[in-house]
Design a protein around this motif. Structure first.
Motif, short mmCIF file in Angstrom:
data_model
loop_
_atom_site.label_atom_id
_atom_site.label_comp_id
_atom_site.label_asym_id
_atom_site.label_seq_id
_atom_site.Cartn_x
_atom_site.Cartn_y
_atom_site.Cartn_z
N VAL A 113 0.86 -1.19 0.00
CA VAL A 113 0.00 0.00 0.00
C VAL A 113 0.89 1.23 0.00
CG1 VAL A 113 -1.78 1.29 1.24
CG2 VAL A 113 -1.83 -1.21 1.24
N ASP A 114 0.64 2.17 -0.91
CA ASP A 114 1.47 3.37 -0.95
C ASP A 114 0.83 4.48 -0.12
OD1 ASP A 114 -0.45 4.73 -2.48
OD2 ASP A 114 0.66 4.57 -4.36
N PRO A 115 1.44 5.66 -0.02
CA PRO A 115 0.94 6.71 0.88
C PRO A 115 -0.48 7.20 0.59
CG PRO A 115 3.22 7.15 0.32
CD PRO A 115 2.77 6.02 -0.56
N VAL A 116 -0.99 7.01 -0.63
CA VAL A 116 -2.34 7.50 -0.94
C VAL A 116 -3.36 6.38 -1.03
CG1 VAL A 116 -1.50 9.59 -2.06
CG2 VAL A 116 -1.85 7.52 -3.43
N GLY A 117 -2.97 5.17 -0.64
CA GLY A 117 -3.92 4.06 -0.60
C GLY A 117 -3.96 3.19 -1.82
N MET A 161 -0.31 1.06 7.51
CA MET A 161 0.08 0.03 6.55
C MET A 161 0.78 0.58 5.32
SD MET A 161 -3.66 -0.96 4.93
CE MET A 161 -4.57 -0.78 6.46
N ALA A 162 0.87 1.89 5.20
CA ALA A 162 1.41 2.50 3.98
C ALA A 162 2.93 2.47 3.96
CB ALA A 162 0.91 3.93 3.83
N GLY A 163 3.47 2.18 2.78
CA GLY A 163 4.91 2.27 2.55
C GLY A 163 5.21 3.35 1.54
N VAL A 223 -0.37 -6.62 -10.02
CA VAL A 223 -1.77 -6.17 -9.98
C VAL A 223 -1.85 -4.86 -9.19
CG1 VAL A 223 -4.10 -6.74 -9.21
CG2 VAL A 223 -2.59 -8.55 -10.05
N VAL A 224 -2.76 -3.99 -9.57
CA VAL A 224 -2.97 -2.75 -8.81
C VAL A 224 -4.45 -2.44 -8.71
CG1 VAL A 224 -2.79 -1.23 -10.86
CG2 VAL A 224 -2.31 -0.31 -8.58
N SER A 225 -4.82 -1.93 -7.53
CA SER A 225 -6.13 -1.29 -7.34
C SER A 225 -5.85 0.15 -6.92
CB SER A 225 -6.95 -2.00 -6.26
OG SER A 225 -8.14 -1.26 -5.99
N PHE A 226 -6.05 1.08 -7.87
CA PHE A 226 -5.81 2.48 -7.56
C PHE A 226 -6.89 3.02 -6.63
CE2 PHE A 226 -3.43 2.21 -11.65
CZ PHE A 226 -2.20 2.61 -11.17
N GLU A 227 -6.53 4.04 -5.88
CA GLU A 227 -7.46 4.64 -4.92
C GLU A 227 -8.09 5.91 -5.47
OE1 GLU A 227 -9.63 4.44 -2.86
OE2 GLU A 227 -8.71 4.24 -0.88
#
Length: 398
Positions: free
Chosen positions: A56-60, A161-163, A112-116
């Motif tokens: 998970v990145d900083p914006v979800g 949980m963000a990296g 795979v990606v699920s964008f926020e």
């Protein structure tokens, strides 16, 4: 590589349970809501089970990363305030199944990606816009939703949980599978659309400030009624656009807020969204000029003040020919005589990702052309056909 149709459909239905609402297969899963966070945690588990590393990145944005360089597949899993079960979710689950099948067969590396926040609670495809560099994070953090919540406050739900942001250079390209969200394929009884290009979009809020006053004692000719200014703008803009737009140009006032929004008070302020889409950048810019001139002229005539919010938007994007050709070949093999090449009138994360790497898209039909509604649906044979096209294309590219 052999995809599992039943597993794919089960995952798709299971994802729908997060925020299931309304009639039919409706979903209410806005970005950063409890259901959205829960759905992403579930997706992360499924990614792990598929041999991917969740991140998970900083914006979800949620990535399921393959080891080493890979092809990126996916879409988004947040929904409109009242949405359907397939918009975005289909592309994420189809990507997951292809990645899982490829891993099981020791095939090509697929991430795979699920964008926020693709659906625009805070802007236009916010998650992928930040990841791609289209929108600086510090600017995104200042965006607010219609309730006044900031993007910065909303994304705090992922803080634990963000990296870091994922390095895009690890991906060779991006393919997004999606429902059409229009009537073309359904009307033609076709199963697959291979996208040629995605139209551009512009979006901003406009505020008209008048004078709040008593609705019973204020003569009509002395009023500074903000809603009347909005009404006049809507009528004028339709007329002024007439000689500039094409049959495929669209524009929408989709959200309106009146203050104080009471029956016996002349509205002192009207804030509304103004969105327009077209395939030509020059036309998008020309429409922007007309919008600003029209709103300013009406404000001057009626004694009101007008304010324009930040301009959000994306330019039109053509699909990468190598990826597109792979999809066309797969469509021809999977659905002979039942596919076509077509533009996308809807905006997608692929537009942002195109800043970083080659992109392509494929569509499956939307029954009766309905989307952004609880009635949104696609026949399961068409969903499966789309999955097979995506899997064939990935195999053709490696």
């Amino acid at each position: 590589m052999k995809v599992n149709e039943d597993r794919f459909l089960k995952d798709l239905h299971d994802l729908r349970e997060f925020g299931a609402a309304g009639v039919g297969k409706g979903v209410v899963r806005p970005a950063f809501s409890k259901d959205d966070v829960a759905a992403r945690k579930w997706l992360a588990t499924r990614m792990s089970e598929a041999g991917l590393t969740p991140h998970v990145d900083p914006v979800g944005n949620l990535f399921g990363l393959a080891d080493g360089p890979s092809l990126l597949l996916g879409s988004h899993s947040d929904s409109q305030p009242e949405g359907g079960w397939l918009d975005g979710a289909l592309g994420v689950i189809a990507a997951l199944e292809v990645a899982r099948a490829s891993h099981e067969a020791s095939g090509p590396k697929v991430s795979v990606v699920s964008f926020e926040d693709e659906e625009g609670r805070f802007g236009v495809t916010t998650g992928s816009a930040v990841w791609s560099g289209q929108l600086p994070l510090e600017e995104a953090d200042e965006l607010t939703d219609h309730a006044g919540v900031t993007f910065s406050a909303a994304r705090a739900c992922f803080a634990e949980m963000a990296g870091d942001f994922v390095d895009p250079t690890r991906f060779s390209g991006f393919i997004e599978m999606h429902i059409e969200q229009g009537p073309v394929l359904d009307t033609a009884n076709e199963q697959i659309g291979v996208v040629s290009d995605i139209v551009g979009i512009r979006d901003m809020r406009i505020t008209c400030d008048g004078q709040q006053n008593h609705a019973g004692t204020t003569p009509m000719h002395l009023r500074q009624d903000a809603f009347q200014a909005l009404s006049a703008f809507n009528t004028a803009i339709n007329t002024r656009f007439r000689n500039v737009v094409t049959p495929t140009t669209v524009w929408t006032i989709g959200h309106v807020t009146l203050h104080p929004n009471a029956s016996s008070i002349v509205p002192g302020r009207a804030t509304f969204s103004m969105q327009w889409r077209d395939a030509e950048v020059d036309r998008l810019d020309r429409l922007n000029t007309i919008i600003r001139e029209t709103a300013s002229e009406i404000a001057e005539k009626t004694g009101l003040r007008v304010r324009f919010g930040p301009m959000l938007g994306l330019d039109p994007v053509a699909m990468d020919m190598r990826l597109r050709t792979a999809l066309e070949q797969a469509a021809k093999a999977t659905a002979p005589e039942k596919w076509r090449v077509m533009p996308s009138g809807a905006l997608h994360d692929a537009t942002n990702v195109a800043r970083l790497m080659p992109v392509a898209m494929l569509f499956v039909p939307s029954i009766n052309g309905i989307s952004h509604a609880f009635e949104e649906d696609t026949a399961e044979p068409d969903l499966v056909a789309g999955l097979h096209v995506l899997a064939r294309a990935v195999s053709n590219l490696t």
